[in-house]
Write an enzyme that holds these catalytic residues in place. Structure first.
Site, PDB file in Angstrom:
ATOM      1  N   ASP A  12       0.868  -1.171   0.000  1.00  0.00           N
ATOM      2  CA  ASP A  12       0.000   0.000   0.000  1.00  0.00           C
ATOM      3  C   ASP A  12       0.910   1.228   0.000  1.00  0.00           C
ATOM      4  O   ASP A  12       2.124   1.112   0.207  1.00  0.00           O
ATOM      5  CB  ASP A  12      -0.882  -0.043   1.253  1.00  0.00           C
ATOM      6  N   ASP A  14      -0.201   5.200   1.120  1.00  0.00           N
ATOM      7  CA  ASP A  14      -0.433   6.131   2.220  1.00  0.00           C
ATOM      8  C   ASP A  14      -0.506   5.404   3.556  1.00  0.00           C
ATOM      9  O   ASP A  14      -1.307   4.474   3.734  1.00  0.00           O
ATOM     10  CB  ASP A  14      -1.727   6.921   1.990  1.00  0.00           C
TER      11      ASP A  14
END
Length: 217
Positions: A12, A14
Protein backbone atom coordinates in the site's frame (compact mmCIF):
# COMPACT_ATOMS: atom_id res chain seq x y z
CA UNK A 1 9.09 -8.64 14.56
CA UNK A 2 8.40 -10.36 11.25
CA UNK A 3 9.89 -13.44 9.63
CA UNK A 4 8.28 -14.27 6.29
CA UNK A 5 9.31 -16.21 3.19
CA UNK A 6 7.67 -14.89 0.02
CA UNK A 7 8.18 -14.64 -3.73
CA UNK A 8 6.75 -11.14 -4.16
CA UNK A 9 5.96 -8.00 -2.16
CA UNK A 10 2.83 -5.84 -2.43
CA UNK A 11 2.80 -2.39 -0.82
CA UNK A 12 0.00 0.00 0.00
CA UNK A 13 1.14 3.63 -0.19
CA UNK A 14 -0.43 6.13 2.22
CA UNK A 15 0.37 5.21 5.81
CA UNK A 16 2.51 2.29 4.66
CA UNK A 17 5.33 3.80 2.58
CA UNK A 18 4.32 7.46 2.64
CA UNK A 19 3.09 9.64 5.51
CA UNK A 20 0.63 12.05 3.87
CA UNK A 21 -1.42 12.64 7.02
CA UNK A 22 -1.19 16.42 6.97
CA UNK A 23 -2.47 16.82 3.39
CA UNK A 24 -5.18 14.16 3.70
CA UNK A 25 -6.56 15.46 6.99
CA UNK A 26 -6.62 19.05 5.76
CA UNK A 27 -8.41 18.14 2.52
CA UNK A 28 -11.09 15.95 4.09
CA UNK A 29 -11.59 18.40 6.98
CA UNK A 30 -12.40 21.14 4.47
CA UNK A 31 -14.78 18.74 2.71
CA UNK A 32 -16.49 18.05 6.04
CA UNK A 33 -16.81 21.74 6.84
CA UNK A 34 -18.37 22.46 3.44
CA UNK A 35 -20.99 19.74 3.90
CA UNK A 36 -21.60 19.89 7.65
CA UNK A 37 -20.01 16.51 8.37
CA UNK A 38 -17.74 15.72 11.31
CA UNK A 39 -14.21 15.45 9.85
CA UNK A 40 -13.29 12.75 12.38
CA UNK A 41 -16.08 10.54 11.05
CA UNK A 42 -14.93 11.09 7.48
CA UNK A 43 -11.29 10.33 8.24
CA UNK A 44 -12.21 7.18 10.16
CA UNK A 45 -13.92 5.86 7.01
CA UNK A 46 -11.78 7.31 4.22
CA UNK A 47 -8.34 5.96 5.09
CA UNK A 48 -7.29 3.38 2.53
CA UNK A 49 -10.30 3.96 0.29
CA UNK A 50 -10.79 5.66 -3.07
CA UNK A 51 -12.11 9.23 -2.90
CA UNK A 52 -15.29 8.36 -4.79
CA UNK A 53 -16.17 5.67 -2.24
CA UNK A 54 -15.91 8.20 0.59
CA UNK A 55 -17.95 10.82 -1.26
CA UNK A 56 -20.66 8.26 -1.98
CA UNK A 57 -20.67 7.18 1.68
CA UNK A 58 -21.27 10.69 3.01
CA UNK A 59 -23.21 12.27 0.12
CA UNK A 60 -25.29 9.30 -1.04
CA UNK A 61 -28.20 11.33 -2.38
CA UNK A 62 -26.24 13.31 -4.95
CA UNK A 63 -26.33 12.26 -8.63
CA UNK A 64 -23.39 10.11 -9.68
CA UNK A 65 -21.92 12.79 -11.96
CA UNK A 66 -21.89 15.26 -9.05
CA UNK A 67 -20.28 12.69 -6.75
CA UNK A 68 -17.61 12.08 -9.38
CA UNK A 69 -17.04 15.82 -9.80
CA UNK A 70 -16.57 16.30 -6.04
CA UNK A 71 -14.22 13.30 -5.82
CA UNK A 72 -12.12 14.61 -8.72
CA UNK A 73 -11.91 18.04 -7.09
CA UNK A 74 -10.75 16.47 -3.81
CA UNK A 75 -8.05 14.48 -5.61
CA UNK A 76 -6.91 17.64 -7.42
CA UNK A 77 -6.80 19.47 -4.08
CA UNK A 78 -4.64 16.73 -2.55
CA UNK A 79 -2.40 16.59 -5.63
CA UNK A 80 -1.70 20.30 -5.45
CA UNK A 81 0.17 20.01 -2.15
CA UNK A 82 3.18 17.96 -1.13
CA UNK A 83 3.71 19.88 2.11
CA UNK A 84 4.52 17.59 5.02
CA UNK A 85 4.75 14.42 2.89
CA UNK A 86 7.57 12.18 4.12
CA UNK A 87 8.47 8.53 4.03
CA UNK A 88 7.39 6.10 6.70
CA UNK A 89 10.53 5.37 8.72
CA UNK A 90 12.97 3.33 6.63
CA UNK A 91 10.57 2.86 3.69
CA UNK A 92 12.79 4.25 0.93
CA UNK A 93 15.81 2.17 1.95
CA UNK A 94 13.72 -0.98 2.39
CA UNK A 95 12.17 -0.68 -1.06
CA UNK A 96 15.67 -0.23 -2.50
CA UNK A 97 16.88 -3.34 -0.63
CA UNK A 98 14.05 -5.35 -2.13
CA UNK A 99 14.63 -4.07 -5.65
CA UNK A 100 18.40 -4.57 -5.40
CA UNK A 101 17.82 -8.16 -4.24
CA UNK A 102 15.62 -8.82 -7.29
CA UNK A 103 12.39 -9.18 -5.32
CA UNK A 104 9.27 -8.61 -7.47
CA UNK A 105 7.58 -5.53 -5.94
CA UNK A 106 4.24 -3.86 -6.72
CA UNK A 107 2.52 -0.75 -5.38
CA UNK A 108 -1.24 -1.17 -4.82
CA UNK A 109 -2.88 2.11 -3.84
CA UNK A 110 -6.33 3.67 -3.60
CA UNK A 111 -4.82 6.90 -4.94
CA UNK A 112 -5.10 7.84 -8.63
CA UNK A 113 -1.98 7.43 -10.76
CA UNK A 114 -0.76 11.04 -10.86
CA UNK A 115 -1.35 11.59 -7.14
CA UNK A 116 0.51 8.40 -6.25
CA UNK A 117 3.47 9.25 -8.52
CA UNK A 118 3.72 12.70 -6.95
CA UNK A 119 3.53 11.45 -3.37
CA UNK A 120 6.12 8.73 -3.86
CA UNK A 121 8.48 11.28 -5.40
CA UNK A 122 7.84 13.80 -2.61
CA UNK A 123 8.64 11.14 -0.01
CA UNK A 124 11.74 9.97 -1.87
CA UNK A 125 10.48 6.38 -2.28
CA UNK A 126 11.14 4.58 -5.57
CA UNK A 127 8.05 3.74 -7.59
CA UNK A 128 8.18 0.07 -8.64
CA UNK A 129 7.48 -0.81 -12.26
CA UNK A 130 4.45 -2.86 -11.21
CA UNK A 131 1.88 -0.29 -10.10
CA UNK A 132 -1.88 -0.55 -9.47
CA UNK A 133 -3.47 2.89 -8.95
CA UNK A 134 -7.19 3.37 -8.34
CA UNK A 135 -7.91 3.58 -12.09
CA UNK A 136 -6.71 0.00 -12.55
CA UNK A 137 -8.70 -1.67 -9.75
CA UNK A 138 -12.30 -2.49 -10.80
CA UNK A 139 -13.36 -2.21 -7.15
CA UNK A 140 -11.50 -0.31 -4.48
CA UNK A 141 -10.37 -1.60 -1.10
CA UNK A 142 -11.71 -3.42 0.96
CA UNK A 143 -12.26 -5.53 -2.19
CA UNK A 144 -9.13 -7.56 -3.04
CA UNK A 145 -9.07 -6.62 -6.75
CA UNK A 146 -6.03 -4.33 -6.50
CA UNK A 147 -3.90 -6.90 -4.70
CA UNK A 148 -4.92 -9.64 -7.09
CA UNK A 149 -3.94 -7.43 -10.02
CA UNK A 150 -0.66 -6.51 -8.35
CA UNK A 151 0.29 -10.16 -7.92
CA UNK A 152 -0.70 -10.85 -11.53
CA UNK A 153 1.55 -8.02 -12.75
CA UNK A 154 4.41 -9.62 -10.83
CA UNK A 155 3.64 -13.05 -12.27
CA UNK A 156 3.59 -14.41 -8.71
CA UNK A 157 0.67 -16.32 -7.14
CA UNK A 158 -0.89 -13.99 -4.58
CA UNK A 159 -0.57 -16.71 -1.93
CA UNK A 160 3.21 -16.42 -2.38
CA UNK A 161 3.19 -12.64 -1.83
CA UNK A 162 3.44 -10.59 1.34
CA UNK A 163 1.32 -7.43 1.52
CA UNK A 164 2.14 -4.46 3.75
CA UNK A 165 -0.87 -2.39 4.82
CA UNK A 166 -1.89 0.06 7.55
CA UNK A 167 -5.66 0.71 7.31
CA UNK A 168 -8.68 -1.50 8.00
CA UNK A 169 -10.00 -1.37 4.43
CA UNK A 170 -6.61 -2.18 2.96
CA UNK A 171 -5.87 -4.93 5.45
CA UNK A 172 -9.22 -6.53 4.69
CA UNK A 173 -8.41 -6.37 0.98
CA UNK A 174 -4.96 -7.89 1.45
CA UNK A 175 -6.18 -10.70 3.70
CA UNK A 176 -9.06 -11.46 1.34
CA UNK A 177 -6.67 -11.68 -1.60
CA UNK A 178 -4.81 -14.56 0.04
CA UNK A 179 -1.53 -12.69 0.53
CA UNK A 180 0.39 -13.01 3.78
CA UNK A 181 -0.45 -9.68 5.37
CA UNK A 182 1.67 -7.47 7.63
CA UNK A 183 0.31 -4.50 9.59
CA UNK A 184 2.38 -1.33 9.33
CA UNK A 185 2.01 0.94 12.36
CA UNK A 186 -0.05 0.73 15.51
CA UNK A 187 -3.59 0.05 14.27
CA UNK A 188 -5.66 -1.90 16.79
CA UNK A 189 -8.66 -3.36 14.95
CA UNK A 190 -10.33 -6.77 14.64
CA UNK A 191 -8.77 -7.24 11.18
CA UNK A 192 -5.26 -7.04 12.69
CA UNK A 193 -5.79 -10.03 14.99
CA UNK A 194 -3.12 -12.68 14.40
CA UNK A 195 -1.22 -10.63 11.80
CA UNK A 196 2.50 -9.89 11.98
CA UNK A 197 3.39 -6.22 12.42
CA UNK A 198 6.14 -3.65 11.86
CA UNK A 199 6.20 -0.08 13.18
CA UNK A 200 8.46 1.04 10.33
CA UNK A 201 11.03 -0.51 8.01
CA UNK A 202 14.31 0.36 9.70
CA UNK A 203 16.17 -2.88 10.28
CA UNK A 204 13.89 -5.02 8.09
CA UNK A 205 16.22 -7.11 5.94
CA UNK A 206 15.79 -9.29 2.87
CA UNK A 207 17.80 -12.31 1.74
CA UNK A 208 17.32 -14.86 -1.00
CA UNK A 209 16.15 -18.26 0.21
CA UNK A 210 16.05 -20.78 -2.62
CA UNK A 211 13.72 -19.42 -5.27
CA UNK A 212 12.03 -17.11 -2.73
CA UNK A 213 13.11 -14.41 -0.28
CA UNK A 214 13.14 -14.19 3.50
CA UNK A 215 12.02 -10.86 4.95
CA UNK A 216 12.96 -10.48 8.57
CA UNK A 217 13.16 -7.65 11.07
Amino acid sequence: MIDIVASGVLFDMDGTLVDSTAVVEATWSRFGARHGIDPAEILAFSHGRQAIDTVQRFLPDLPLDEQQRIAAALVAEESASSEGIVEIAGAAAFVERLLDAGVPVALVTSAPRDLAVGRMAAAGVSLPAAFVPSEDAPRGKPHPDGYLRGAALLGVPVEECVAFEDAPAGLEAAVSSGATTVVVGGLDHPVTAGLQRVVGFDGVEVAREGSAFRIRG
